[in-house]
Design an enzyme around this catalytic site. Structure first.
Site, short mmCIF file in Angstrom:
data_model
loop_
_atom_site.label_atom_id
_atom_site.label_comp_id
_atom_site.label_asym_id
_atom_site.label_seq_id
_atom_site.Cartn_x
_atom_site.Cartn_y
_atom_site.Cartn_z
N HIS A 55 1.11 -3.70 3.00
CA HIS A 55 -0.13 -3.36 1.69
C HIS A 55 -0.37 -3.90 0.64
CE1 HIS A 55 -0.08 0.99 2.74
NE2 HIS A 55 1.26 0.80 2.62
N GLY A 111 9.37 5.03 -0.05
CA GLY A 111 8.76 2.87 -0.60
C GLY A 111 6.92 3.53 -1.45
N GLN A 171 -1.15 0.49 -3.46
CA GLN A 171 -1.42 2.15 -3.35
C GLN A 171 -1.96 2.79 -4.82
OE1 GLN A 171 2.71 2.47 -1.10
NE2 GLN A 171 1.17 3.94 0.13
N CYS A 176 3.26 6.76 6.05
CA CYS A 176 2.54 6.26 4.88
C CYS A 176 1.48 7.10 3.99
CB CYS A 176 1.07 5.06 5.09
SG CYS A 176 0.69 4.32 4.28
N LEU A 177 2.17 6.75 2.79
CA LEU A 177 1.24 8.14 1.85
C LEU A 177 0.32 8.10 1.32
CD1 LEU A 177 4.86 7.31 -0.76
CD2 LEU A 177 4.30 9.45 0.62
N HIS A 181 6.39 -2.86 5.51
CA HIS A 181 5.36 -2.21 5.55
C HIS A 181 4.98 -2.28 3.74
CE1 HIS A 181 3.57 2.27 5.73
NE2 HIS A 181 3.40 1.78 4.73
N GLU A 182 5.57 -2.74 2.91
CA GLU A 182 5.20 -2.38 1.48
C GLU A 182 4.72 -4.26 1.20
OE1 GLU A 182 4.89 -0.01 0.56
OE2 GLU A 182 6.59 1.38 1.49
O1 K1U Z 1 4.79 3.05 1.67
C1 K1U Z 1 4.37 4.00 1.98
O2 K1U Z 1 3.26 4.32 1.91
C2 K1U Z 1 5.88 4.40 1.00
C3 K1U Z 1 5.65 5.37 3.28
C4 K1U Z 1 7.15 4.25 3.43
C5 K1U Z 1 7.77 3.85 4.87
C6 K1U Z 1 8.10 5.09 5.72
C7 K1U Z 1 8.53 4.58 7.40
C8 K1U Z 1 8.87 3.33 7.51
C9 K1U Z 1 8.01 2.43 6.86
C10 K1U Z 1 7.59 2.80 5.43
C11 K1U Z 1 6.64 6.56 3.35
O3 K1U Z 1 7.53 6.75 2.66
S1 K1U Z 1 5.81 7.78 4.43
C12 K1U Z 1 6.88 9.28 3.69
C13 K1U Z 1 8.83 9.29 4.55
O4 K1U Z 1 9.00 8.02 4.73
C14 K1U Z 1 9.46 10.11 3.86
C15 K1U Z 1 9.14 10.79 3.20
C16 K1U Z 1 10.00 11.66 2.72
C17 K1U Z 1 11.61 11.92 3.38
C18 K1U Z 1 12.31 10.60 4.12
C19 K1U Z 1 10.91 10.15 4.35
ZN ZN Z 2 2.08 2.81 3.49
#
Ligand code: K1U
Ligand code: ZN
Length: 179
Positions: A137, A46, A51, A91-92, A133-134
Site C-alpha cells: 500500500h 492492518g 489507505q 483489504c479494507l 500487504h501493508e
Molecule cells: O490493509 C488492509 O486493507 C487491511 C487488511 C489486512 C490484510 C488482511 C488479510 C491478509 C493480508 C492483509 C485487513 O485487515 S482485511 C480484514 C481482515 O482481514 C479481518 C477482519 C476482521 C477480522 C479478521 C480479519
Molecule cells: Zn489493504
C-alpha cells in the site's frame, strides 16, 4: 482520536507513493492513534496511511484475537523470503472481496516504533503476509494487482457500481429536498 475515511479501490489516491517520516513527533503519534482506531473499528488486522489518504510511510497491525497487541511500523523496510505460499487476502480498500495471493512465507522488517526507536523483527505466518500487504500500500500497490485482468475488472466494476448506489439521489426519499 478520530475515525478516518478509508479510500476504496479504484480510487487513484491509492496509487500514490508514500514518503518517509523525517521526525516521529506528536503529529505522527496522533496519526498512529487515529489509524489504530480506524483499523479496529473497520474491523481489520492492518492499515497503511495511504489507505486514509496520508502519503506517509506509517503502518499499524494487530493480528491478535484480543485486539490489544498493536504493532506500529514507521518507515518499514522489508526483505521477504522463504517459500511462496498462497494467502487468502482481504483489504479494507477493496470491501467484500477475498482472493488468493502468492506471497513469501517470511519477512524481516526494520522500522521505527511510535517513540522513534529502531525495531528489527523476523516475521512469519499471518504477520509476514500482512506486513507485505501493508508495505505494498505504501508503494501504491493494491492486492488486486496480483489477480488476473479479468478478476480485477470485475472487482473494479462492482465497487464502482456500489459506490454509485450508495450516493444519495433525488429518488432517495430520506435525502430528497422538502418542497
Ligand atoms: O490493509 C488492509 O486493507 C487491511 C487488511 C489486512 C490484510 C488482511 C488479510 C491478509 C493480508 C492483509 C485487513 O485487515 S482485511 C480484514 C481482515 O482481514 C479481518 C477482519 C476482521 C477480522 C479478521 C480479519
Ligand atoms: Zn489493504
Amino acid at each position: 482520536m478520530a475515525l478516518l475515511d478509508i479510500l476504496v479501490y479504484p480510487d487513484p489516491r491509492l496509487r500514490k507513493q508514500a514518503r518517509p517520516i523525517e521526525t516521529v513527533d506528536q503529529s505522527v503519534r496522533q496519526l498512529v492513534k487515529d489509524m489504530a482506531q480506524t483499523m479496529y473499528a473497520a474491523p481489520g488486522i492492518g492499515l497503511a496511511a495511504t489507505q486514509v489518504n496520508v502519503t506517509k510511510r506509517v503502518v499499524v497491525i494487530d493480528i491478535s484475537e484480543t485486539h490489544d497487541q498493536l504493532q506500529v511500523f514507521i518507515n518499514p523496510v522489508i526483505s521477504s523470503f522463504g517459500e511462496t505460499i498462497e494467502s487468502e487476502e482481504g483489504c479494507l480498500s477493496v470491501p467484500g472481496i477475498i482472493e488468493p495471493v502468492a506471497r513469501f512465507s517470511q519477512a524481516n522488517v526494520t522500522a521505527l516504533d511510535s517513540d522513534g526507536m529502531p525495531i528489527e523483527l523476523h516475521t512469519e505466518g499471518l504477520l509476514a503476509i500482512c506486513i507485505q500487504h501493508e508495505v505494498d500500500h505504501l508503494d501504491g500497490k493494491v492486492f488486486v494487482d496480483y489477480l488476473s485482468q479479468l478478476k480485477r475488472d470485475r472487482i473494479r466494476k462492482r465497487l464502482v457500481r456500489e459506490s454509485h448506489s450508495e450516493r444519495p439521489t433525488s429518488c432517495d426519499k430520506e435525502n430528497a429536498p422538502v418542497i
